[in-house]
Design a protein around this motif. Structure first.
Motif, mmCIF file in Angstrom:
data_model
loop_
_atom_site.group_PDB
_atom_site.id
_atom_site.type_symbol
_atom_site.label_atom_id
_atom_site.label_comp_id
_atom_site.label_asym_id
_atom_site.label_seq_id
_atom_site.Cartn_x
_atom_site.Cartn_y
_atom_site.Cartn_z
ATOM 1 N N ARG A 141 0.840 -1.218 0.000
ATOM 2 C CA ARG A 141 0.000 0.000 0.000
ATOM 3 C C ARG A 141 0.868 1.258 0.000
ATOM 4 O O ARG A 141 0.519 2.274 -0.598
ATOM 5 N N ARG A 145 1.151 4.307 -3.013
ATOM 6 C CA ARG A 145 1.048 5.770 -2.871
ATOM 7 C C ARG A 145 2.393 6.455 -3.132
ATOM 8 O O ARG A 145 2.603 7.601 -2.754
ATOM 9 N N GLU A 172 3.305 10.060 4.238
ATOM 10 C CA GLU A 172 2.819 11.017 5.241
ATOM 11 C C GLU A 172 2.920 10.473 6.663
ATOM 12 O O GLU A 172 2.540 11.161 7.618
ATOM 13 N N MET A 174 4.755 8.925 10.206
ATOM 14 C CA MET A 174 6.011 9.024 10.942
ATOM 15 C C MET A 174 6.877 7.824 10.561
ATOM 16 O O MET A 174 8.080 7.936 10.379
ATOM 17 N N GLY A 175 6.260 6.669 10.472
ATOM 18 C CA GLY A 175 6.903 5.543 9.808
ATOM 19 C C GLY A 175 7.483 4.458 10.687
ATOM 20 O O GLY A 175 7.974 3.455 10.165
ATOM 21 N N ASN A 177 6.188 2.102 12.683
ATOM 22 C CA ASN A 177 5.592 0.761 12.589
ATOM 23 C C ASN A 177 5.818 0.138 11.223
ATOM 24 O O ASN A 177 6.134 -1.044 11.128
ATOM 25 N N ASN A 205 15.767 5.776 14.901
ATOM 26 C CA ASN A 205 15.137 7.107 15.018
ATOM 27 C C ASN A 205 16.069 8.207 14.513
ATOM 28 O O ASN A 205 15.659 9.357 14.397
ATOM 29 N N ASP A 272 5.345 11.675 17.903
ATOM 30 C CA ASP A 272 6.218 10.903 18.780
ATOM 31 C C ASP A 272 7.354 11.856 19.172
ATOM 32 O O ASP A 272 8.385 11.936 18.509
ATOM 33 N N GLY A 318 -0.314 6.500 13.366
ATOM 34 C CA GLY A 318 0.018 6.761 14.772
ATOM 35 C C GLY A 318 -1.255 6.922 15.596
ATOM 36 O O GLY A 318 -2.246 6.222 15.390
HETATM 37 P P1 NDP Z 1 1.132 3.594 11.709
HETATM 38 O O1 NDP Z 1 1.486 2.230 12.139
HETATM 39 O O2 NDP Z 1 -0.202 4.084 12.131
HETATM 40 O O3 NDP Z 1 1.320 3.610 10.162
HETATM 41 C C1 NDP Z 1 0.880 4.650 9.362
HETATM 42 C C2 NDP Z 1 -0.058 4.050 8.376
HETATM 43 O O4 NDP Z 1 -0.924 5.054 7.868
HETATM 44 C C3 NDP Z 1 0.663 3.541 7.139
HETATM 45 O O5 NDP Z 1 1.248 2.293 7.344
HETATM 46 C C4 NDP Z 1 -0.459 3.507 6.145
HETATM 47 O O6 NDP Z 1 -1.133 2.271 6.226
HETATM 48 C C5 NDP Z 1 -1.421 4.588 6.624
HETATM 49 N N1 NDP Z 1 -1.470 5.722 5.674
HETATM 50 C C6 NDP Z 1 -2.590 6.237 5.149
HETATM 51 N N2 NDP Z 1 -2.303 7.250 4.302
HETATM 52 C C7 NDP Z 1 -0.969 7.382 4.300
HETATM 53 C C8 NDP Z 1 -0.068 8.235 3.614
HETATM 54 N N3 NDP Z 1 -0.492 9.179 2.758
HETATM 55 N N4 NDP Z 1 1.242 8.084 3.822
HETATM 56 C C9 NDP Z 1 1.702 7.156 4.687
HETATM 57 N N5 NDP Z 1 0.895 6.298 5.353
HETATM 58 C C10 NDP Z 1 -0.426 6.403 5.174
HETATM 59 O O7 NDP Z 1 2.180 4.672 12.183
HETATM 60 P P2 NDP Z 1 3.689 4.820 11.830
HETATM 61 O O8 NDP Z 1 4.237 3.678 11.056
HETATM 62 O O9 NDP Z 1 3.832 6.172 11.264
HETATM 63 O O10 NDP Z 1 4.336 4.758 13.261
HETATM 64 C C11 NDP Z 1 4.153 5.825 14.153
HETATM 65 C C12 NDP Z 1 3.778 5.296 15.508
HETATM 66 O O11 NDP Z 1 4.720 4.329 15.913
HETATM 67 C C13 NDP Z 1 3.782 6.368 16.550
HETATM 68 O O12 NDP Z 1 2.582 6.265 17.281
HETATM 69 C C14 NDP Z 1 4.979 6.014 17.430
HETATM 70 O O13 NDP Z 1 4.750 6.418 18.751
HETATM 71 C C15 NDP Z 1 5.043 4.523 17.286
HETATM 72 N N6 NDP Z 1 6.327 3.863 17.475
HETATM 73 C C16 NDP Z 1 7.515 4.555 17.562
HETATM 74 C C17 NDP Z 1 8.702 3.900 17.700
HETATM 75 C C18 NDP Z 1 9.990 4.680 17.731
HETATM 76 O O14 NDP Z 1 11.057 4.099 17.959
HETATM 77 N N7 NDP Z 1 9.963 5.965 17.517
HETATM 78 C C19 NDP Z 1 8.762 2.426 17.777
HETATM 79 C C20 NDP Z 1 7.469 1.816 17.609
HETATM 80 C C21 NDP Z 1 6.313 2.502 17.481
HETATM 81 P P3 NDP Z 1 -1.351 1.384 4.925
HETATM 82 O O15 NDP Z 1 -0.070 1.451 4.158
HETATM 83 O O16 NDP Z 1 -1.673 0.044 5.438
HETATM 84 O O17 NDP Z 1 -2.480 2.049 4.188
#
Ligand code: NDP
Length: 415
Positions: A141, A145, A172, A174-175, A177, A205, A272, A318
């Motif tokens: 996915r 995009r 878009e 934070m990335g 996960n 990070n 975060d 997030g």
């Molecule tokens: P998510 O796991 O919520 O992943 C973001 C998801 O949003 C993407 O995987 C994607 O899902 C969906 N999405 C929808 N539209 C977009 C777009 N335009 N661009 C990108 N993604 C989009 O969050 P993150 O992966 O961002 O992780 C952030 C979280 O992880 C924070 O809450 C943080 O606290 C936590 N965290 C931080 C750590 C650290 O070391 N800093 C370690 C572990 C967790 P899809 O592709 O399936 O549509």
């Protein structure tokens, strides 16, 4: 809009909230209601409630010729005032110019019990097919995009161990996960292809490929402040910057002042903030000596303030949808992209540092800070809310902002 925001700090909170409702009709008081308990309970383990912090508006931000009103959440009294005052001054001289690199995060897979040279050779041969596999299996996915895994490389850490580093465009988000998912998936593929042992598989990070830059320039002859000449102020800026470069004790506080603003926006927008801070401090240490996060220099009769640092912030994913306050902050900011949000955060950090340095090289930091902190002091000794301002005025008149002065007032008025 500007006419509503004129003298915003002099209005009552009710007046400010009315203005906000007028400017942002879909707000629905979400800052005050916050998230519900059920949602909070779903968010973390052993949940027992919610905590609250004040949210203020950072005003006067002009970034890349666009006006921003910036929600900021913090317990420290002077941060919003300092950021807004500095932003106003910087706006009068053209505002901030900011930019951002692509949203590339780095994932790491620790590889053990190998011959590094052999491992690297084999990895390079299979690199393209591994990237393709990762994009097909672990982040389709994101690829759809325009993101996904863009590169993969090996670095040795000893003769028999190293790390496979994966670059991922996270769009878009934070990335964290998504990168962790890719790392764990790819680790399973690596172990099938190469004789090795896998250690940790996790994002870094220290997102050095995802950098934000913001800068402003002020004509030297416009720096006059509080009876001090432009020359005195510009000299003070450069000397204070040198001080932070020479002393890590000073650099620590210098950078804390920048993070004051960056974290306040991060908290208000649901970022975060630990990741922002970890990346900032690691970046500050990259030369081997902890350094200031920003630069000050003089060029062509301008004082230039500039910051560049790695920053991972997201506008999708997030916890952004779990707290209505985060949704409101995105609304007030005009639904920025993640890159735009990073530029706002970096600019606010830069503004806070400008305000702090200007105060320190002129009247000192305590006058403004203690004036604003006086309310906290009054509240701390039990002054009822309705006479806090009265007690603050008394402490200011006495020239002694302290708990004892507030207590003296209460005693003198038999309260
Ligand atoms: P998510 O796991 O919520 O992943 C973001 C998801 O949003 C993407 O995987 C994607 O899902 C969906 N999405 C929808 N539209 C977009 C777009 N335009 N661009 C990108 N993604 C989009 O969050 P993150 O992966 O961002 O992780 C952030 C979280 O992880 C924070 O809450 C943080 O606290 C936590 N965290 C931080 C750590 C650290 O070391 N800093 C370690 C572990 C967790 P899809 O592709 O399936 O549509």
């Amino acid at each position: 809009m500007q006419r509503y925001l004129f003298d915003f700090h002099k209005k009552t909170i009710q007046e400010r909230m009315q203005i906000l409702q007028l400017l942002y009709p879909q707000m629905n008081g979400s800052y005050n209601e916050g998230m519900d308990l059920k949602t909070a309970d779903l968010m973390i383990e052993n949940c027992i409630g919610k905590m609250s912090l004040p949210v203020g508006l950072g005003l006067n931000f002009l970034i890349n010729s666009k006006e921003y009103i910036v929600p900021m959440s913090t317990e420290e009294p002077s941060i919003v005032a300092a950021a807004s005052a500095a932003a106003k001054f910087i706006k009068e001289h053209g505002g901030f110019k900011a930019s951002c690199t692509a949203p590339l995060m780095i994932g790491q897979i620790q590889i053990l019990d190998i011959d590094c040279i052999e491992f690297n050779q084999s990895l390079q041969e299979k690199k393209l097919s591994l990237i393709k596999q990762a994009n097909t299996l672990y982040c389709q996915r994101m690829v759809a995009r325009g993101g996904g895994v863009t590169d993969l490389n090996f670095q040795s850490l000893s003769q028999t161990s190293g790390v496979v580093e994966i670059k991922v465009n996270v769009g878009e988000a934070m990335g964290a996960n998504i990168v962790n998912t890719i790392c764990e998936g790819l680790a399973g593929d690596l172990i099938k292809l190469f004789p090795c042992r896998i250690g940790l598989k996790i994002l870094s990070n220290f997102c050095t490929e995802r950098r934000v830059i913001s800068e402003y320039k002020i004509p030297l002859d416009k720096l006059t402040y509080k009876n001090l000449s432009s020359q005195d102020i510009s000299k003070g800026f450069i000397e204070s910057y040198d001080f932070a470069r020479q002393s890590v004790y000073r650099a620590c506080t210098h950078n804390k002042g920048i993070l004051n603003g960056m974290q306040a926006v991060g908290v208000a927008t649901g970022q975060d903030t630990r990741a922002i801070e970890a990346a900032a401090h690691t970046w500050a240490s990259r030369s081997g000596k902890y350094q200031p996060l920003n630069d000050y220099y003089i060029e062509d009769n301008y004082l230039i303030g500039r910051i560049e640092l790695p920053m991972a912030v997201g506008t999708k994913g997030g916890a952004l949808r779990t707290n209505p306050s985060y949704v409101s902050s995105a609304y007030i900011l005009g639904h920025p992209s993640s890159s735009e949000l990073a530029m706002i955060i970096a600019s606010v950090g830069l503004a806070c540092n400008f305000a702090a340095i200007r105060a320190m090289v002129s009247e000192g930091i305590q006058k403004g800070h203690m004036g604003l902190h006086a309310k906290n002091i009054a509240i701390a000794v039990g002054v009822p809310n309705e006479i806090v301002q009265e007690v603050v005025e008394y402490m200011k008149q006495r020239g002694n902002i302290s708990q004892q002065t507030a207590l003296d007032y209460l005693a003198a008025h038999h309260l």
